[in-house]
Design a protein around this motif. Structure first.
Motif, PDB file in Angstrom:
ATOM      1  N   VAL A  11      24.446 -20.740  29.354  1.00 18.48           N
ATOM      2  CA  VAL A  11      24.905 -21.133  29.289  1.00 18.48           C
ATOM      3  C   VAL A  11      24.983 -22.992  30.571  1.00 18.48           C
ATOM      4  O   VAL A  11      25.889 -22.312  31.288  1.00 18.48           O
ATOM      5  CB  VAL A  11      26.256 -21.866  28.095  1.00 18.48           C
ATOM      6  N   GLY A  62      24.704 -26.598  23.924  1.00 17.72           N
ATOM      7  CA  GLY A  62      24.496 -25.776  23.023  1.00 17.72           C
ATOM      8  C   GLY A  62      25.093 -26.569  22.059  1.00 17.72           C
ATOM      9  O   GLY A  62      25.462 -26.955  21.917  1.00 17.72           O
ATOM     10  N   GLN A 103      21.097 -24.272  24.312  1.00 13.83           N
ATOM     11  CA  GLN A 103      21.914 -23.115  23.379  1.00 13.83           C
ATOM     12  C   GLN A 103      21.411 -23.170  21.515  1.00 13.83           C
ATOM     13  O   GLN A 103      22.063 -23.836  21.436  1.00 13.83           O
ATOM     14  CB  GLN A 103      22.444 -22.504  24.423  1.00 13.83           C
TER      15      GLN A 103
END
Length: 373
Positions: A42, A212, A259
């Motif tokens: 990430v 994310g 993500q």
């Protein structure tokens, strides 16, 4: 095409599936489990395994966040939890674990009525940083504006905004809501935000610049959102919907990859593996890690849902203890119940379907099947 069914003459609903409803299908090609990669990344931070320790007091303490980091995972500290309310929360953790079930929620509400102390946020995050692992902390959307500057000054690497439902378009008549897009743009650290449970909500969160998106409402084993407010998201469908939003956002943004992190309801290694197969890049684990001998919950498990002062949407539950944190992640396992060796299970599933990494494993074939058949 999505399948809608008629609930009654005045209402239709989309048919959705839980992780129990799907199964992975082996392919014509197989590999050795040792030949696959379970790493994920990430932003600039890479991890050996796609596991995030949930920001829950029964799961992640500064000590277990450090232990997770050294094992190649990521531990996220709840910055509104006991570790930032009390100088020494250990006696209270033990008390919560020993409470009779019929008294647990009320006493948890009382314990969490103690204010969050900014100096303890700084102290706890410094403790994790001094150990040399990635530092991640979580706040609810309601507390983010109040404490985010303290978090950033303490030196957090990844910042998590986690709530039951987080939207990019919150509306309030009595206060100025958090402007997620401006907030994320102004920060110097990657932000993971959620939960989201459908394509549209996830796409809007991705457009805020989040690194994310959390899928689901967290706290699967200890949540009562379906009973208290009627909200529920079958995870297989939710993950697949958000993964599709990610693909469309990549096209829209010229290749920016967000993500997708499944959050909640991964009580066994089979569900963990299927969450990745449905399109998740990583999984946020609560109950499985609360079963570790090192877990601060002493075999009990609860989350932020249990401490709400007027409408608790979760409870404390007994998850027991099954082994050390390292054993839960990497084995060996001595029972075929899916509670130990999560990464071994992932490696075996990837090998059985012929994929060498998690991103490619997301393309594996699945079937819908009644649970247990």
């Amino acid at each position: 095409m999505s399948q809608e069914i008629e609930i009654g003459l005045g209402k239709k609903g989309r048919l959705a599936y839980s992780l129990d409803d799907v199964a992975i299908v082996p392919s014509r090609r197989t590999r050795d489990p040792e030949d696959v990669s379970t790493s994920w990344q990430v932003d600039a931070y890479e991890f050996d395994v796609p596991v995030i320790g949930a920001p829950m007091d029964s799961v992640t303490s500064p000590a277990t966040a450090i232990a997770m980091g050294r094992l190649g995972a990521l531990g996220v500290l709840d910055l509104e939890g006991l570790w930032t309310r009390y100088e020494d929360p250990e006696p209270l953790l033990a008390e919560i674990a020993d409470l009779p079930a019929d008294q647990a929620t009320e006493r948890i509400q009382q314990i969490y009525a103690e204010p969050v102390k900014p100096e303890l946020i700084t102290e706890r995050l410094h403790e994790i940083r001094d150990a040399g692992v990635t530092v991640a902390g979580a706040l609810s959307p309601q507390r983010t504006q109040q404490f985010y500057s303290t978090v950033l000054e303490a030196g957090v690497d990844l910042f998590v905004i986690r709530g039951t439902v987080v939207s990019a378009e919150h509306v309030s008549q009595d206060h100025e809501p958090l402007n997620l897009k401006k907030f994320i743009y102004d920060l110097d650290v990657p932000v993971i935000v959620g939960g989201a449970a459908n394509y549209t909500a996830a796409l809007h969160l991705m457009r805020t610049g989040a690194a994310g998106v959390l899928v689901g409402f967290g706290g699967g084993a200890v949540a009562a959102t379906r009973k208290t407010i009627g909200v529920h998201a079958p995870m297989a469908t939710a993950i697949a919907d958000v993964a599709e939003a990610r693909r469309d956002y990549m096209d829209e943004s010229g290749g920016r990859y967000v993500q997708v992190i499944a959050d909640g309801g991964m009580g066994d290694s089979g569900s963990f593996v299927k969450a990745l197969a449905m399109g998740a890049d990583a999984v946020m684990l609560g109950a499985p890690l609360a079963r570790a001998t090192e877990a601060p919950g002493h075999g009990k498990h609860w989350g932020a849902e249990a401490r709400h002062q007027t409408l608790p949407r979760g409870y404390r539950t007994d998850v027991g203890t099954v082994g050390a944190l390292k054993q839960i992640l990497f084995g060996p396992s001595h029972q075929a119940d899916g509670q130990v060796n999560y990464i071994g299970a992932l490696r075996r599933a990837m090998a059985s379907t012929g994929y060498v990494d998690v991103k490619n494993f997301q393309r594996c074939n699945v079937v819908v099947t009644p649970y247990g058949r």
